[in-house]
Write a protein that holds these residues in place. Structure first.
Motif, PDB file in Angstrom:
ATOM      1  N   LEU A 132       0.837  -1.195   0.000  1.00  0.00           N
ATOM      2  CA  LEU A 132       0.000   0.000   0.000  1.00  0.00           C
ATOM      3  C   LEU A 132       0.873   1.246   0.000  1.00  0.00           C
ATOM      4  CD1 LEU A 132      -2.687  -0.956   2.696  1.00  0.00           C
ATOM      5  CD2 LEU A 132      -3.065  -0.757   0.224  1.00  0.00           C
ATOM      6  N   PRO A 133       0.396   2.337  -0.589  1.00  0.00           N
ATOM      7  CA  PRO A 133       1.112   3.615  -0.442  1.00  0.00           C
ATOM      8  C   PRO A 133       1.288   3.959   1.030  1.00  0.00           C
ATOM      9  CG  PRO A 133      -0.629   3.798  -2.078  1.00  0.00           C
ATOM     10  CD  PRO A 133      -0.815   2.460  -1.420  1.00  0.00           C
ATOM     11  N   ARG A 134       2.384   4.608   1.364  1.00  0.00           N
ATOM     12  CA  ARG A 134       2.725   4.806   2.778  1.00  0.00           C
ATOM     13  C   ARG A 134       1.634   5.507   3.574  1.00  0.00           C
ATOM     14  NH1 ARG A 134       9.186   5.550   3.577  1.00  0.00           N
ATOM     15  NH2 ARG A 134       9.850   4.018   2.043  1.00  0.00           N
ATOM     16  N   GLU A 135       1.148   6.634   3.060  1.00  0.00           N
ATOM     17  CA  GLU A 135       0.137   7.375   3.806  1.00  0.00           C
ATOM     18  C   GLU A 135      -1.145   6.553   3.939  1.00  0.00           C
ATOM     19  OE1 GLU A 135       1.810   8.436   1.232  1.00  0.00           O
ATOM     20  OE2 GLU A 135       3.132   9.974   2.071  1.00  0.00           O
ATOM     21  N   THR A 136      -1.517   5.878   2.862  1.00  0.00           N
ATOM     22  CA  THR A 136      -2.717   5.043   2.876  1.00  0.00           C
ATOM     23  C   THR A 136      -2.575   3.907   3.876  1.00  0.00           C
ATOM     24  OG1 THR A 136      -3.112   5.524   0.539  1.00  0.00           O
ATOM     25  CG2 THR A 136      -4.233   3.610   1.463  1.00  0.00           C
ATOM     26  N   MET A 137      -1.391   3.314   3.900  1.00  0.00           N
ATOM     27  CA  MET A 137      -1.151   2.188   4.799  1.00  0.00           C
ATOM     28  C   MET A 137      -1.304   2.599   6.257  1.00  0.00           C
ATOM     29  SD  MET A 137       1.515   1.112   6.910  1.00  0.00           S
ATOM     30  CE  MET A 137       2.259  -0.382   7.505  1.00  0.00           C
ATOM     31  N   MET A 138      -0.780   3.763   6.612  1.00  0.00           N
ATOM     32  CA  MET A 138      -0.851   4.200   8.005  1.00  0.00           C
ATOM     33  C   MET A 138      -2.292   4.505   8.418  1.00  0.00           C
ATOM     34  SD  MET A 138       2.681   6.368   8.597  1.00  0.00           S
ATOM     35  CE  MET A 138       2.638   7.334   7.091  1.00  0.00           C
ATOM     36  N   LEU A 139      -3.057   5.108   7.520  1.00  0.00           N
ATOM     37  CA  LEU A 139      -4.475   5.345   7.805  1.00  0.00           C
ATOM     38  C   LEU A 139      -5.245   4.033   7.885  1.00  0.00           C
ATOM     39  CD1 LEU A 139      -5.186   8.414   5.479  1.00  0.00           C
ATOM     40  CD2 LEU A 139      -4.910   8.424   7.966  1.00  0.00           C
ATOM     41  N   ALA A 140      -4.858   3.081   7.039  1.00  0.00           N
ATOM     42  CA  ALA A 140      -5.537   1.786   7.018  1.00  0.00           C
ATOM     43  C   ALA A 140      -5.352   1.041   8.332  1.00  0.00           C
ATOM     44  CB  ALA A 140      -5.029   0.942   5.856  1.00  0.00           C
ATOM     45  N   THR A 239      -8.680  -8.167   8.160  1.00  0.00           N
ATOM     46  CA  THR A 239      -8.003  -8.626   6.948  1.00  0.00           C
ATOM     47  C   THR A 239      -8.825  -8.309   5.713  1.00  0.00           C
ATOM     48  OG1 THR A 239      -7.031 -10.417   8.263  1.00  0.00           O
ATOM     49  CG2 THR A 239      -6.911 -10.615   5.868  1.00  0.00           C
ATOM     50  N   ALA A 240     -10.141  -8.432   5.821  1.00  0.00           N
ATOM     51  CA  ALA A 240     -11.009  -8.133   4.685  1.00  0.00           C
ATOM     52  C   ALA A 240     -10.878  -6.677   4.260  1.00  0.00           C
ATOM     53  CB  ALA A 240     -12.456  -8.449   5.045  1.00  0.00           C
ATOM     54  N   LEU A 241     -10.801  -5.779   5.229  1.00  0.00           N
ATOM     55  CA  LEU A 241     -10.638  -4.364   4.875  1.00  0.00           C
ATOM     56  C   LEU A 241      -9.331  -4.129   4.127  1.00  0.00           C
ATOM     57  CD1 LEU A 241     -11.515  -1.255   6.942  1.00  0.00           C
ATOM     58  CD2 LEU A 241      -9.289  -1.385   5.850  1.00  0.00           C
ATOM     59  N   LEU A 242      -8.251  -4.756   4.586  1.00  0.00           N
ATOM     60  CA  LEU A 242      -6.962  -4.592   3.912  1.00  0.00           C
ATOM     61  C   LEU A 242      -7.017  -5.156   2.491  1.00  0.00           C
ATOM     62  CD1 LEU A 242      -4.415  -5.471   6.752  1.00  0.00           C
ATOM     63  CD2 LEU A 242      -5.232  -3.213   6.025  1.00  0.00           C
ATOM     64  N   LEU A 243      -7.716  -6.260   2.300  1.00  0.00           N
ATOM     65  CA  LEU A 243      -7.863  -6.836   0.964  1.00  0.00           C
ATOM     66  C   LEU A 243      -8.622  -5.887   0.033  1.00  0.00           C
ATOM     67  CD1 LEU A 243      -8.679 -10.549   1.845  1.00  0.00           C
ATOM     68  CD2 LEU A 243      -6.802  -9.794   0.366  1.00  0.00           C
ATOM     69  N   ILE A 244      -9.699  -5.314   0.543  1.00  0.00           N
ATOM     70  CA  ILE A 244     -10.502  -4.390  -0.264  1.00  0.00           C
ATOM     71  C   ILE A 244      -9.691  -3.146  -0.604  1.00  0.00           C
ATOM     72  CG2 ILE A 244     -12.523  -2.872  -0.204  1.00  0.00           C
ATOM     73  CD1 ILE A 244     -13.870  -5.071   1.534  1.00  0.00           C
ATOM     74  N   LEU A 245      -8.962  -2.622   0.365  1.00  0.00           N
ATOM     75  CA  LEU A 245      -8.138  -1.437   0.124  1.00  0.00           C
ATOM     76  C   LEU A 245      -7.030  -1.743  -0.868  1.00  0.00           C
ATOM     77  CD1 LEU A 245      -7.524   1.492   0.792  1.00  0.00           C
ATOM     78  CD2 LEU A 245      -6.182   0.708   2.756  1.00  0.00           C
ATOM     79  N   SER A 246      -6.440  -2.916  -0.765  1.00  0.00           N
ATOM     80  CA  SER A 246      -5.389  -3.304  -1.715  1.00  0.00           C
ATOM     81  C   SER A 246      -5.936  -3.398  -3.129  1.00  0.00           C
ATOM     82  CB  SER A 246      -4.791  -4.644  -1.291  1.00  0.00           C
ATOM     83  OG  SER A 246      -3.784  -5.063  -2.187  1.00  0.00           O
ATOM     84  N   PHE A 247      -7.116  -3.979  -3.265  1.00  0.00           N
ATOM     85  CA  PHE A 247      -7.778  -4.068  -4.572  1.00  0.00           C
ATOM     86  C   PHE A 247      -8.054  -2.685  -5.137  1.00  0.00           C
ATOM     87  CE2 PHE A 247     -11.675  -4.040  -7.103  1.00  0.00           C
ATOM     88  CZ  PHE A 247     -11.370  -4.959  -8.089  1.00  0.00           C
ATOM     89  N   TYR A 248      -8.532  -1.785  -4.264  1.00  0.00           N
ATOM     90  CA  TYR A 248      -8.876  -0.435  -4.711  1.00  0.00           C
ATOM     91  C   TYR A 248      -7.641   0.321  -5.172  1.00  0.00           C
ATOM     92  CZ  TYR A 248     -10.482   4.395  -4.518  1.00  0.00           C
ATOM     93  OH  TYR A 248     -10.763   5.709  -4.832  1.00  0.00           O
ATOM     94  N   THR A 249      -6.571   0.283  -4.387  1.00  0.00           N
ATOM     95  CA  THR A 249      -5.367   1.047  -4.740  1.00  0.00           C
ATOM     96  C   THR A 249      -4.651   0.473  -5.974  1.00  0.00           C
ATOM     97  OG1 THR A 249      -4.064  -0.262  -3.166  1.00  0.00           O
ATOM     98  CG2 THR A 249      -4.964   1.829  -2.387  1.00  0.00           C
ATOM     99  N   THR A 250      -4.848  -0.818  -6.216  1.00  0.00           N
ATOM    100  CA  THR A 250      -4.221  -1.448  -7.376  1.00  0.00           C
ATOM    101  C   THR A 250      -4.971  -1.144  -8.659  1.00  0.00           C
ATOM    102  OG1 THR A 250      -3.402  -3.272  -6.005  1.00  0.00           O
ATOM    103  CG2 THR A 250      -3.480  -3.647  -8.373  1.00  0.00           C
ATOM    104  N   ASN A 251      -6.275  -1.005  -8.576  1.00  0.00           N
ATOM    105  CA  ASN A 251      -7.094  -0.930  -9.786  1.00  0.00           C
ATOM    106  C   ASN A 251      -7.672   0.454 -10.066  1.00  0.00           C
ATOM    107  OD1 ASN A 251      -7.443  -3.925 -10.802  1.00  0.00           O
ATOM    108  ND2 ASN A 251      -7.623  -3.995  -8.570  1.00  0.00           N
ATOM    109  N   PHE A 252      -7.575   1.383  -9.113  1.00  0.00           N
ATOM    110  CA  PHE A 252      -8.195   2.695  -9.332  1.00  0.00           C
ATOM    111  C   PHE A 252      -7.208   3.825  -9.035  1.00  0.00           C
ATOM    112  CE2 PHE A 252     -11.614  -0.248  -8.267  1.00  0.00           C
ATOM    113  CZ  PHE A 252     -12.506  -0.019  -9.313  1.00  0.00           C
TER     114      PHE A 252
END
Length: 252
Positions: A132-140, A239-252
């Motif tokens: 994840l991008p650094r700022e996004t990861m810390m908020l996540a 874990t589900a939230l991290l998966l969804i966020l990873s999908f979002y940051t990868t595809n959008f």
């Protein structure tokens, strides 16, 4: 009033983390009411992880910072929910009836199912966070740790405590007051505002699906929930939230 609420806040941290707190006045009723601040334990733990990344990310490889953050957060909670995650896998994986499942969950030693589940969990969590991008990861970290801790309250309100004998989770058999339930939900919703609305909406849907699935299965197998099953629910939603966020940051 303020003294009472502070006691509930510190009691929550005392019971669900290893964070030092002032002396508290304990009762089963107070610990049940303290659930109103349970998501704040997650916010604090996630914040510790974010600060660890921020403090070490400038002079260490990002992967090392992420791993250090995971270590700090695990130490802060004593892995209490991950322990429940592993015990639930052991119980449902190795038990053949209600009594055996509950007995395995109570056993302090870890079985093969639990050990494998933890290895896969921490491996998946590490790879999701480091990409994840650094700022996004810390908020996540803050959002996931906070919002996932709301979900056990829905279990407590809508199901029965499965154990009949004395246990550490007996306080969860008590139904919650509307104020406690509502305030905990508010903390969770506020934490999701740290993320893109698409991720927040997706997480809410995933949380609901996970909750209903686990609730249905647990009620069928053991007649309700235990503290371990509540921990399993928290870890799975996180874990589900991290998966969804990873999908979002990868595809959008």
């Amino acid at each position: 009033m303020i003294k009472r609420e502070l006691n509930l806040l510190f009691l929550t941290f005392q019971y669900y983390s290893r964070i030092p707190t002032p002396r508290t006045e304990y009762s089963e009723k107070a610990l049940s009411e303290a659930f109103r601040y349970f998501p704040l334990v997650g916010a604090f733990v996630g914040g510790l992880g974010a600060v660890t990344c921020l403090a070490t990310g400038y002079f260490l490889p990002w992967e090392v910072s992420v791993l250090l953050a995971m270590i700090v957060m695990t130490l802060a909670t004593g892995a209490i929910h991950e322990d429940g995650f592993a015990d639930t896998f052991d119980g449902f994986g190795g038990g053949y009836d209600r009594e055996r499942i509950l007995a395995i969950m109570r056993d302090s030693s870890s079985g093969v199912f639990g050990v494998v589940a933890l290895i896969l969990l921490f491996g998946l969590r590490f790879f999701l966070l480091k990409n994840l991008p650094r700022e996004t990861m810390m908020l996540a970290l803050v959002a996931a740790e906070t919002s996932a801790r709301v979900m056990p309250l829905f279990f407590i309100e809508s199901s029965d405590y499965a154990r009949k004998d004395a246990s550490k989770g007996m306080h969860t058999r008590n139904k919650l007051s509307p104020f406690t339930f509502g305030l905990a939900i508010l903390w969770g919703l506020l934490s999701l505002l740290l993320l893109p609305w698409q991720v927040a909406l997706g997480a809410a849907g995933a949380y609901a699906l996970i909750f209903l699935s686990i609730k249905s299965y647990a009620e069928k197998k053991v007649g309700g929930y235990t503290g371990d099953i509540l921990g399993f629910l928290i870890v799975t939603c996180h874990t589900a939230l991290l998966l969804i966020l990873s999908f979002y940051t990868t595809n959008f």
